[in-house]
Design an enzyme around this catalytic site. Structure first.
Site, PDB file in Angstrom:
ATOM      1  N   GLY A  63     -15.246 -28.143  -9.854  1.00 28.13           N
ATOM      2  CA  GLY A  63     -15.725 -29.041 -11.033  1.00 28.13           C
ATOM      3  C   GLY A  63     -17.071 -29.699 -10.767  1.00 28.13           C
ATOM      4  N   PHE A  64     -17.136 -30.139  -9.727  1.00 26.74           N
ATOM      5  CA  PHE A  64     -18.551 -31.050  -9.084  1.00 26.74           C
ATOM      6  C   PHE A  64     -18.941 -30.515  -8.011  1.00 26.74           C
ATOM      7  CE2 PHE A  64     -15.920 -33.584 -12.345  1.00 26.74           C
ATOM      8  CZ  PHE A  64     -16.914 -33.776 -13.374  1.00 26.74           C
ATOM      9  N   SER A  90     -25.289 -22.586  -3.724  1.00 28.49           N
ATOM     10  CA  SER A  90     -25.034 -22.860  -5.194  1.00 28.49           C
ATOM     11  C   SER A  90     -26.063 -23.386  -5.921  1.00 28.49           C
ATOM     12  CB  SER A  90     -23.767 -23.867  -5.118  1.00 28.49           C
ATOM     13  OG  SER A  90     -23.416 -24.161  -6.230  1.00 28.49           O
ATOM     14  N   MET A 129     -11.554 -22.428  -2.408  1.00 30.98           N
ATOM     15  CA  MET A 129     -12.178 -23.744  -2.753  1.00 30.98           C
ATOM     16  C   MET A 129     -11.607 -24.737  -1.860  1.00 30.98           C
ATOM     17  SD  MET A 129     -14.171 -23.024  -5.256  1.00 30.98           S
ATOM     18  CE  MET A 129     -14.452 -24.582  -5.684  1.00 30.98           C
ATOM     19  N   MET A 163     -15.425 -20.277 -13.336  1.00 30.82           N
ATOM     20  CA  MET A 163     -14.439 -21.450 -13.448  1.00 30.82           C
ATOM     21  C   MET A 163     -14.049 -21.571 -15.029  1.00 30.82           C
ATOM     22  SD  MET A 163     -15.674 -23.798 -10.428  1.00 30.82           S
ATOM     23  CE  MET A 163     -17.245 -23.423 -10.511  1.00 30.82           C
ATOM     24  N   ASP A 176     -22.464 -21.245 -10.277  1.00 30.16           N
ATOM     25  CA  ASP A 176     -21.201 -21.914 -10.585  1.00 30.16           C
ATOM     26  C   ASP A 176     -21.059 -21.893 -12.176  1.00 30.16           C
ATOM     27  OD1 ASP A 176     -19.917 -22.404  -8.226  1.00 30.16           O
ATOM     28  OD2 ASP A 176     -21.311 -23.509  -7.777  1.00 30.16           O
ATOM     29  N   MET A 205     -18.970 -23.461 -15.342  1.00 29.08           N
ATOM     30  CA  MET A 205     -17.943 -24.230 -15.857  1.00 29.08           C
ATOM     31  C   MET A 205     -17.899 -24.463 -17.252  1.00 29.08           C
ATOM     32  SD  MET A 205     -18.320 -27.147 -12.717  1.00 29.08           S
ATOM     33  CE  MET A 205     -18.815 -26.560 -11.018  1.00 29.08           C
ATOM     34  N   HIS A 265     -19.443 -17.153 -10.291  1.00 33.09           N
ATOM     35  CA  HIS A 265     -18.036 -17.825  -9.834  1.00 33.09           C
ATOM     36  C   HIS A 265     -17.591 -18.431 -11.246  1.00 33.09           C
ATOM     37  CE1 HIS A 265     -15.706 -21.291  -8.030  1.00 33.09           C
ATOM     38  NE2 HIS A 265     -14.873 -20.451  -8.514  1.00 33.09           N
ATOM     39  N   HIS A 325     -25.307 -17.944  -5.495  1.00 33.02           N
ATOM     40  CA  HIS A 325     -24.004 -18.496  -6.149  1.00 33.02           C
ATOM     41  C   HIS A 325     -24.360 -19.280  -7.314  1.00 33.02           C
ATOM     42  CE1 HIS A 325     -19.730 -19.008  -5.615  1.00 33.02           C
ATOM     43  NE2 HIS A 325     -20.042 -20.238  -6.009  1.00 33.02           N
ATOM     44  N   ASP A 367     -16.161 -22.356  -0.495  1.00 32.21           N
ATOM     45  CA  ASP A 367     -16.973 -23.273  -1.256  1.00 32.21           C
ATOM     46  C   ASP A 367     -16.602 -24.553  -1.364  1.00 32.21           C
ATOM     47  OD1 ASP A 367     -18.632 -24.235  -3.271  1.00 32.21           O
ATOM     48  OD2 ASP A 367     -18.060 -22.810  -4.721  1.00 32.21           O
TER      49      ASP A 367
END
Length: 224
Positions: A144-145, A10, A139, A70, A37, A39, A68, A35, A177
């Protein structure tokens, strides 16, 4: 049949000031996917990057970009991330009014389609999606973090989804993840995962350590 373990670092844990270099470094260190992320500060309590950054990273690696999302509502952004160079687009079951329609749209764009399940989302959510998806992302932390601790009860969910995949007879990857490191990876793999997302565990120690970190993760489910 045992499938090879894939490592998808990630970039959330990378040095954002030199993101292109970091992506090249994990590529050269032997990662399988990259990966990404995404958000939105709404679906999850953090903001990261958008399609322009994915597009900027695309020339830095030929490895699949494992994106991914989110974000919610997600449907309005599927085309943009596909156009930016995503190879795999994973959406959350709760990120739009019609998850099946979202998956269909990702497939229509010529991309691999994934569904992500939050820690509180049951495996049963997948019952009527198995015929259409290419990947399930479990998940094992609340999204989120980065840097959070692994939630142990997700191992049962991973096992349940592995059984669902095996029964389907389809070529569906099972990705995990959150809190994945050398200590938790063996249990995650034993439960049935075949793709590990690891941010902190990959980027710890700087570029000179990336190859060793990835090797440790890859071999953690098969000691010796």
């Amino acid at each position: 049949m045992t499938r090879p373990i894939l490592i998808s670092p990630s970039i959330l844990s990378a040095d954002f000031a030199r993101l292109g270099e970091e992506v090249r470094a994990i590529d050269e260190a032997g990662c399988d996917w990259v990966h990404v992320d995404v958000m939105d500060g709404h679906f999850v309590p953090n903001l990261t990057i958008g399609p322009m950054v994915v597009k900027a990273l695309r020339p830095h690696t030929k490895k699949p970009l494992d994106v991914h999302l989110m974000i919610s509502p997600v449907d309005n952004f599927l085309d943009a991330f596909a156009d930016a160079g995503a190879d795999i687009i994973t959406v959350h079951a709760e990120a739009g009014p019609h998850i099946h329609r979202s998956i269909q749209h990702v497939k229509s764009l010529g991309k691999l389609a994934g569904v992500s399940l939050n820690p509180g989302t049951p495996a049963k959510m997948l019952d009527y999606l198995m015929d259409d998806i290419d990947l399930v992302l479990v998940m094992s932390v609340n999204p989120g973090f980065g840097g959070q601790s692994f939630i142990e009860n997700q191992l049962k969910k991973i096992s349940a989804i592995r059984s669902m995949i095996d029964k389907s007879g389809r070529d569906i990857r099972l990705e995990v993840d959150g809190g994945v490191d050398a200590a938790t990876a063996p249990r995650v793999i034993a439960a049935g995962a075949d793709v590990l997302v690891a941010g902190t565990a990959t980027f710890r120690g700087g570029p000179s350590q990336y190859a060793a970190n990835i090797k440790t993760l890859r071999e953690s489910g098969n000691p010796g």
